[in-house]
Enzyme design. Structure first.
Site, PDB file in Angstrom:
ATOM      1  NE  ARG A  65      -2.004  -1.728   3.297  1.00 13.79           N
ATOM      2  CZ  ARG A  65      -2.330  -3.001   3.864  1.00 13.79           C
ATOM      3  NH1 ARG A  65      -3.219  -3.650   3.522  1.00 13.79           N
ATOM      4  NH2 ARG A  65      -1.586  -3.430   4.571  1.00 13.79           N
ATOM      5  CD  GLU A 102       1.749 -11.484  17.667  1.00 19.93           C
ATOM      6  OE1 GLU A 102       1.281 -10.750  16.675  1.00 19.93           O
ATOM      7  OE2 GLU A 102       1.162 -11.815  18.683  1.00 19.93           O
TER       8      GLU A 102
HETATM    9  P1  AMP Z   1       4.871  -3.101  11.068  1.00 18.76           P
HETATM   10  O1  AMP Z   1       6.164  -3.718  10.507  1.00 18.76           O
HETATM   11  O2  AMP Z   1       4.414  -4.027  12.300  1.00 18.76           O
HETATM   12  O3  AMP Z   1       5.025  -1.545  11.499  1.00 18.76           O
HETATM   13  O4  AMP Z   1       3.873  -3.092  10.066  1.00 18.76           O
HETATM   14  C1  AMP Z   1       3.763  -2.267   9.012  1.00 18.76           C
HETATM   15  C2  AMP Z   1       3.033  -2.905   7.931  1.00 18.76           C
HETATM   16  O5  AMP Z   1       2.088  -3.888   8.038  1.00 18.76           O
HETATM   17  C3  AMP Z   1       2.446  -1.907   7.086  1.00 18.76           C
HETATM   18  O6  AMP Z   1       3.214  -2.199   5.659  1.00 18.76           O
HETATM   19  C4  AMP Z   1       1.090  -2.123   7.195  1.00 18.76           C
HETATM   20  O7  AMP Z   1       0.528  -1.987   5.756  1.00 18.76           O
HETATM   21  C5  AMP Z   1       0.963  -3.458   7.541  1.00 18.76           C
HETATM   22  N1  AMP Z   1      -0.010  -3.540   8.691  1.00 18.76           N
HETATM   23  C6  AMP Z   1       0.385  -3.787  10.101  1.00 18.76           C
HETATM   24  N2  AMP Z   1      -0.764  -3.821  10.954  1.00 18.76           N
HETATM   25  C7  AMP Z   1      -1.898  -3.339  10.090  1.00 18.76           C
HETATM   26  C8  AMP Z   1      -3.197  -2.911  10.698  1.00 18.76           C
HETATM   27  N3  AMP Z   1      -3.654  -3.135  11.881  1.00 18.76           N
HETATM   28  N4  AMP Z   1      -3.969  -2.712   9.454  1.00 18.76           N
HETATM   29  C9  AMP Z   1      -3.419  -2.536   8.312  1.00 18.76           C
HETATM   30  N5  AMP Z   1      -2.185  -2.893   7.908  1.00 18.76           N
HETATM   31  C10 AMP Z   1      -1.291  -3.263   8.880  1.00 18.76           C
END
Ligand code: AMP
Length: 177
Positions: A65, A102
């Site tokens: 996205r 996770e």
């Molecule tokens: P992180 O590496 O944990 O910061 O996760 C970020 C990536 O995961 C981004 O590219 C988001 O598109 C996706 N992502 C993580 N959690 C969500 C959520 N609750 N809703 C939508 N996309 C998420």
């Protein structure tokens, strides 16, 4: 377009989908924002705030996205666009960076010639959760010698404190939960 949507209007347009893709996750669905021309345009305008034309050479967007928002920002600025993709998707020579999830781990990649040393980069993604993905992208950019001038997210899940993993970069999010 004169009637720019406020951040609270954008927030109201984001759909929360409980338990997707697995139990306990509140998925922030931005497709209603993308599907509405005024809301999409407004999101890009808000992302551009404080970023003058000519101040960045390239936008780096994160799979998948981040490509949508990042490419639109790049087009507005007349800047280039570089994709950071999941491992195995880019056809040319790549640098790779793994990070912990996770459960298990993931790897992102960038073409070795995508950014020249010293180029001014704005990193864009849709959402900051734990920060692992963006931190890995920043490590890739550091290996390329990029000068990261800022990091922009449409949404930040502040309770996960992902910012902590992004060091001293200038990080801004439009909507915070
Ligand atoms: P992180 O590496 O944990 O910061 O996760 C970020 C990536 O995961 C981004 O590219 C988001 O598109 C996706 N992502 C993580 N959690 C969500 C959520 N609750 N809703 C939508 N996309 C998420």
């Amino acid at each position: 377009m004169t009637n720019i949507a406020s951040l609270s209007e954008l927030e109201q347009s984001i759909r929360n989908v409980p338990d997707f893709p697995k139990p306990g996750i509140q998925f922030k669905d931005i497709t209603p924002v993308l599907a509405d021309g005024r809301l999409f345009d407004s999101t890009i305008r808000h992302l551009l705030e404080g970023i003058p034309a000519g101040s960045v050479d390239k936008i780096v967007g994160i799979d998948a996205r981040g490509f949508i928002f990042g490419a639109a920002v790049a087009h507005r600025l007349g800047a280039g666009f570089v994709p950071v993709r999941k491992k195995g998707k880019l056809p040319w020579q790549t640098h790779e960076q793994s990070y912990e999830l996770e459960y298990g781990s993931s790897t992102v990649a960038v073409h070795t010639d995508a950014v020249a040393s010293g180029e001014r980069i704005l990193l864009v993604d849709d959402l900051l959760a734990t920060g692992g993905t963006a931190a890995a992208a920043l490590q890739l950019l550091s290996r390329l010698g990029a000068r990261v001038v800022g990091v922009r997210f449409v949404i930040e899940l502040a309770f996960l404190d992902g910012r902590r993993r992004l060091g001293d970069y200038e990080v801004k999010s439009l909507i915070t939960y």
